[in-house]
Design a protein around this motif. Structure first.
Motif, PDB file in Angstrom:
ATOM      1  N   CYS A   1      42.480  43.698  38.615  1.00 23.59           N
ATOM      2  CA  CYS A   1      42.835  44.714  39.634  1.00 23.59           C
ATOM      3  C   CYS A   1      41.880  45.526  39.478  1.00 23.59           C
ATOM      4  O   CYS A   1      41.264  46.668  39.600  1.00 23.59           O
ATOM      5  CB  CYS A   1      43.539  45.255  40.547  1.00 23.59           C
TER       6      CYS A   1
ATOM      7  N   CYS B   1      50.969  47.163  35.602  1.00 20.94           N
ATOM      8  CA  CYS B   1      50.134  47.300  36.299  1.00 20.94           C
ATOM      9  C   CYS B   1      50.931  47.859  38.001  1.00 20.94           C
ATOM     10  O   CYS B   1      51.440  46.346  38.046  1.00 20.94           O
ATOM     11  CB  CYS B   1      49.195  46.668  36.649  1.00 20.94           C
TER      12      CYS B   1
ATOM     13  N   CYS C   1      42.910  47.096  34.160  1.00 22.93           N
ATOM     14  CA  CYS C   1      44.047  46.408  34.476  1.00 22.93           C
ATOM     15  C   CYS C   1      42.762  44.867  34.352  1.00 22.93           C
ATOM     16  O   CYS C   1      42.801  45.230  35.416  1.00 22.93           O
ATOM     17  CB  CYS C   1      44.684  46.544  35.594  1.00 22.93           C
TER      18      CYS C   1
HETATM   19 ZN    ZN Z   1      46.534  46.325  38.864  1.00 22.31          ZN
END
Ligand code: ZN
Ligand code: ADP
Ligand code: ZN
Length: 713
Positions: A440, A397, A437
């Motif tokens: 996040c 990510c 992700c």
């Molecule tokens: Zn992330």
């Protein structure tokens, strides 16, 4: 009351060698050493091998002394006792690799021997209903004329009496080493009606091809049942059948992987170890033996010839076969050289592409892509190698730097696009690919790096408008551990390759070795640099061997090259074109590379100029693992173990991949300039390690093991 004879039995103990090597039982008759028996252990009934008969020279001992012994419950009478030579081999392997005799002996026998009841076994042992096709002596297929190099080598091997020095057949890829093996085996079998040969290859997938060649050569003369295979891909009944054929002498030739070194071969006269440098000869779990090294020991002990073959010998074998000079009496092996390829095919031209000068992010540099395109258009085949399966080694990510780490290992989970999974190649832990992700919530997670799956996809895209001479679109296929899981899948894919149904094959090292592809004119290693980012001192050697082997798949057929007007090429994309490995490869100069690397090893006191062993400890925490190793070296010093003055004990360190499946791993290196001293030390140390393991403070330890002559440190 019948007389009772105490008898020592080797059997598989629950924990390795903790109970000592052999157990004593009582038998009602004298049993010859090597006899297979069934004995009780705890509540179980186990297979065992009569090891020594302590009473052989004496009168039967008084009944009282054998009263407490548990009785031998069955004797496998249909099977002749295992030969002395076999027991000596097992005993040597157990001593050298620090394991118990019972463990090695049982691992060396086909699993079905352990599992079948006496009646089931008796049925297996019934002679076949139809008599085997009678061998027809003198019926031999027409043989190809040997090249002059082959001729010389075969003559040299024939001249030297059996049990002479081991031979190292150093022959280029495509120089016809297999034909040399066939002739040497032929000579041994012709000379003695009970002679047997053992031919070993590193990988299961190389056995069918080899088996076909041996059957074709020897079946007309010795019958179809004269050639048997032995490898872990066979079913239980198949393995038992092969094993029995070898043990009874019915099989004249045994072909197999490393496990075959332990086959019972009473008439063994010649051993061949093909691709002797290959790491697969070293067993990596349980008893960590080297089948190549055991083959050499066995040949000497059993008075057989041994031929090691390779285009890129291990530095150990290369050093052991160095010629004599004024200052040096030379090595123990005899080196034989076949530099030329059959049919005057040239070795492939090596082309290095400096990737620092190529468009960023290009997986295939434009010149390599052009070269592959040309091959497809001419109807020739290409092989593209990458030693990393899956689509990408990690997902990433860009917002929060999350990576697809395995929760159980200190390693990444590999992205497999085909079934949209993340898989850990160390512990097998598999998850579905997250939609965003996990850390996040960013929906845009990206694959980082390339695996074979991605290479295949990318290449198919890049070649989508390229046509073969028959105007069909280019066909790209992939062979790796993922595409070959199904039984027979690999054979099918290889057959397609041989038939020319595939134009570009993407694969891992699985396809780089041994195969006699006739129409490949280009081999490419797209990211070999990865292999050099390792702190293992053998990394360069291994990469060089792999690339030489891979290059050896190109241009094997001189007639084909001539007819097509093409030339064989090996392409290497690297960011470090000056590296010694690539330089040596460009000039096909194995001897220079070996000399340079051996000099470095001599200066640094590394194998083959020193001898090593590793002790490994696994525990829930790294501290517990290292504590065991620290205690182990302290115990060795406290006990002033023999050999201690000549060995060096390094401090414990975490392993490169420190955690696997939630287990922390640590290791400690032991080194000596003197092999005997190292052996003496390890032998004396082993009981202390067992004692330590039993102490309460080392209860958190999951396991410990010793690896003698480790391949990687
Ligand atoms: Zn992330
Ligand atoms: P290597 O094991 O050294 O890589 P192989 O034994 O596979 O090489 O031989 C390469 C090819 O040459 C094979 O197809 C083999 O059949 C062929 N070959 C070997 N020896 C001869 C010979 N003397 N004459 C003609 N062809 C040969
Ligand atoms: Zn894992």
């Amino acid at each position: 009351m019948t007389a009772q004879f105490p008898v020592q039995i080797a059997l598989q103990m629950p924990a390795h060698s903790a109970v000592g090597h052999l157990l004593t039982y009582a038998a009602s008759t004298r049993l010859a050493p090597g006899t297979l028996v069934r004995v009780p252990l705890g509540k179980r009934d186990m297979l065992g091998v009569v090891w020594d008969d302590p009473a052989a020279a004496e009168d039967p001992p008084a009944a009282e002394s054998t009263l407490q012994l548990r009785p031998v419950t069955g004797v496998l009478e249909g099977i002749a006792p295992l030969p002395d030579a076999w027991r000596r081999l097992v005993a040597f392997a157990a001593r050298y690799y620090q394991r118990s005799i019972g463990e090695i002996a049982m691992a060396a026998l086909p699993p079905q021997l352990r599992e079948l009841t006496a009646e089931q076994l008796a049925r297996r042992l019934k002679p076949p209903k139809t008599a085997p096709a009678a061998p027809a002596p003198g019926v031999a297929p027409a043989l190809v004329a040997l090249s002059s190099e082959q001729e010389q080598v075969v003559a040299q091997i024939a001249q030297s009496a059996a049990a002479a020095r081991p031979f190292l057949l150093y022959g280029s890829t495509g120089s016809g080493k297999t034909e040399v093996y066939l002739r040497c085996v032929q000579a041994a079998l012709d000379a003695d009606p009970t002679a047997q040969a053992l031919v070993m290859v590193p990988e299961i997938n190389l056995t069918p091809q080899l088996e076909a060649r041996f059957v074709e050569r020897f079946a007309p003369q010795y019958g179809a049942s004269a050639v048997v295979s032995m490898h872990s891909g066979m079913t239980g009944p198949q393995r038992l059948k092969s094993w029995l054929a070898a043990h009874t002498g019915q099989a004249r030739i045994v072909l197999g992987t490393r496990m075959a070194v332990f086959a019972s071969l009473p008439g063994l006269k010649v051993i061949v170890v093909d691709e002797e440098h290959d790491a697969s000869y070293k067993q990596q779990e349980g008893a960590r033996y080297s089948a190549r090294d055991l083959a050499i020991w066995r040949a000497r002990a059993q008075g057989a010839q041994v031929i090691l073959g390779s285009a890129t010998p291990s530095f150990e074998s290369w050093h052991a076969s160095r010629p004599a000079s004024e200052q040096d009496p030379g090595g123990r092996y005899l080196r034989l050289h076949m530099p030329s390829r059959i049919g005057s095919a040239a070795l492939p031209k090596v082309r290095l592409v400096d990737m620092t000068q190529q468009p960023r992010r290009a997986v295939f540099s434009p010149p390599l892509l052009a070269a592959i395109t040309e091959r497809v258009q001419r109807g020739e085949q290409s092989l593209v190698l990458l030693n990393r399966r899956g689509f990408a080694p990690v997902l990433y990510c860009a917002d929060c730097e999350w990576k697809s780490d395995c929760p159980h290992c200190s390693a990444h989970q590999v992205f497999h696009k085909g079934d949209r999974t993340l898989r850990c190649h160390h512990c097998g832990f598999t998850q579905r690919v997250p939609h965003a992700c996990p850390s996040c919530g960013n929906p845009d997670i990206l694959p980082l790096g390339k695996g074979t799956e991605q290479l295949e996809e990318e290449l198919a895209r890049l070649l989508r408008n390229v046509q073969r001479p028959d105007h069909e679109p280019a066909r790209v296929a992939r062979i790796d551990a993922d595409t070959t899981k199904a039984k027979g899948a690999l054979e099918e894919q290889l057959a397609q390759m041989h038939a020319g149904d595939i134009d570009v094959l993407v694969g891992t090292q699985m396809v780089a070795k041994g195969h006699d592809f006739r129409r490949i004119t280009l081999v490419a290693a797209v990211q070999p640099d990865n292999a050099l980012f390792s702190n293992d001192y053998r990394a360069a050697e291994r990469l060089f061997c792999l690339l030489m082997q891979a290059a050896g798949r190109a241009g094997r057929d001189a007639d084909y090259l001539q007819a097509s007007g093409s030339r064989a090429e090996m392409w290497i994309q690297t960011r470090d074109p000056q590296h010694a490995v690539f330089n040596a490869l460009r000039t096909h100069d194995y001897p220079a590379f070996a000399a340079q690397q051996l000099q470095e090893r001599a200066d640094a006191g590394m194998p083959p100029f020193a001898y090593q062993a590793l002790v490994r400890a696994d525990a829930r925490t790294q501290e517990d693992a290292q504590a065991f190793l620290l205690a182990a070296s302290q115990a060795a010093r406290d006990a002033q173990l023999p050999g201690l003055d000549d060995v060096f004990l390094f401090p414990p360190i975490p392993m490169t991949i420190q955690r696997v499946a939630n287990v922390e791993r640590a290791q400690m290196l032991i080194e000596s300039l003197d092999r005997t001293a190292l052996q003496r030390f390890l032998h004396a140390w082993q009981p202390l390690l067992h004692q330590l393991r039993a102490q309460p403070q080392h209860r958190p330890l999951v396991r410990w093991l010793v690896d003698v002559d480790p391949l990687a440190i």
